[in-house]
Design an enzyme around this catalytic site. Structure first.
Site, short mmCIF file in Angstrom:
data_model
loop_
_atom_site.label_atom_id
_atom_site.label_comp_id
_atom_site.label_asym_id
_atom_site.label_seq_id
_atom_site.Cartn_x
_atom_site.Cartn_y
_atom_site.Cartn_z
CG ASP A 162 48.65 79.96 19.71
OD1 ASP A 162 48.39 81.01 20.34
OD2 ASP A 162 47.78 79.17 19.31
CG ASP A 209 48.37 80.27 15.98
OD1 ASP A 209 49.08 81.30 16.08
OD2 ASP A 209 47.13 80.30 16.08
NE ARG A 246 42.67 82.70 10.21
CZ ARG A 246 43.09 81.66 9.53
NH1 ARG A 246 43.21 81.73 8.21
NH2 ARG A 246 43.39 80.55 10.14
CB THR A 268 33.37 83.86 9.21
OG1 THR A 268 34.22 84.77 9.93
CG2 THR A 268 32.01 83.80 9.89
#
Ligand code: PRP
Length: 210
Positions: free
Chosen positions: A204, A201, A105, A109
């Site tokens: 991660d 995340d 991603r 944006t």
């Protein structure tokens, strides 16, 4: 969450394991184990309508009517976070093909950027399970499903763990034929595109890169 194509698992093991997955105290090794186990539980539910053909066998006592899977199944993890969902499902369906798709991603944006796709020209599977633990804006899932449909696969399912209502709306609008198999639908997306309360995340936390 509404929508006849959204299946949120009601299984107690899913709820129990998802809670452990969210917990900040859960370290990487345990986190990976939980992703694998949750993927198996949800994958099992997602594969409940795989087509069978008749396949009789001889037992030591005679002939038994039986079945075998009729369709070629593709497991399609979205890199990176989807990787941890592959192995458990692959163990249950060892004949499946694994086709990786890379999307990250864009932080500004929030749009998915494709960076890995080695699909051959002709489709080699009839059914695909798109694997990604997080459905946030829905951009990555829509992009992956777009790629698979363009490849020529008509039966596609999304298997995720946590989804935001905003992302569900986006995916079901773009691809109303694709069922979403989820462990939970969370409250909302924050201004950074993170699912709240979510789990942080997922890439991660699996790979120790936070
Ligand atoms: C995260 C997550 C999904 C995607 C979801 O990936 O694993 O793939 O974002 O967001 P969306 O629904 O808004 O598209 P990320 O870009 O962080 O990459 P990573 O898996 O490599 O960490």
């Amino acid at each position: 969450m509404a929508g006849h194509n959204v299946f949120v698992s009601a299984h107690p093991l899913v709820k129990h394991k998802l809670t452990l997955l969210r917990d900040t105290r859960t370290e990487h090794k345990k986190f990976r184990e939980l992703i694998r186990e949750l993927a198996m539980l949800l994958g099992y539910e997602a594969m409940a309508d795989l087509q069978l053909m008749q396949h009789d066998v001889i037992t030591p006592l005679g002939s038994a009517a039986g079945y075998k899977l009729q369709e070629e199944v593709g497991l399609v993890p979205i890199l990176r976070a989807g990787l941890g969902m592959v192995d458990g499902i692959h163990e249950m369906i060892p004949g499946a093909q694994v086709w990786h798709l890379g999307f990250y991603r864009d932080e500004r944006t929030l749009r998915p950027v494709a960076y890995y796709n080695k699909l051959p020209v002709e489709p080699t599977v009839q059914v695909c399970l798109v694997l990604d633990p997080m459905l946030a804006t829905g951009g990555s899932a829509v992009a992956a499903i777009d790629v698979l449909k363009a490849w020529g696969v008509s039966r596609i399912k999304f298997v995720g763990l946590i989804a935001a209502p905003e992302g569900i709306e986006v995916v079901t609008r773009a691809h109303p034929d694709v069922p979403l198999h989820l462990a939970a639908v969370d409250d909302h997306l924050n201004e950074h595109g993170f699912i709240v309360p979510g789990l942080g995340d997922a890439g991660d936390r699996q790979f120790g890169t936070a």
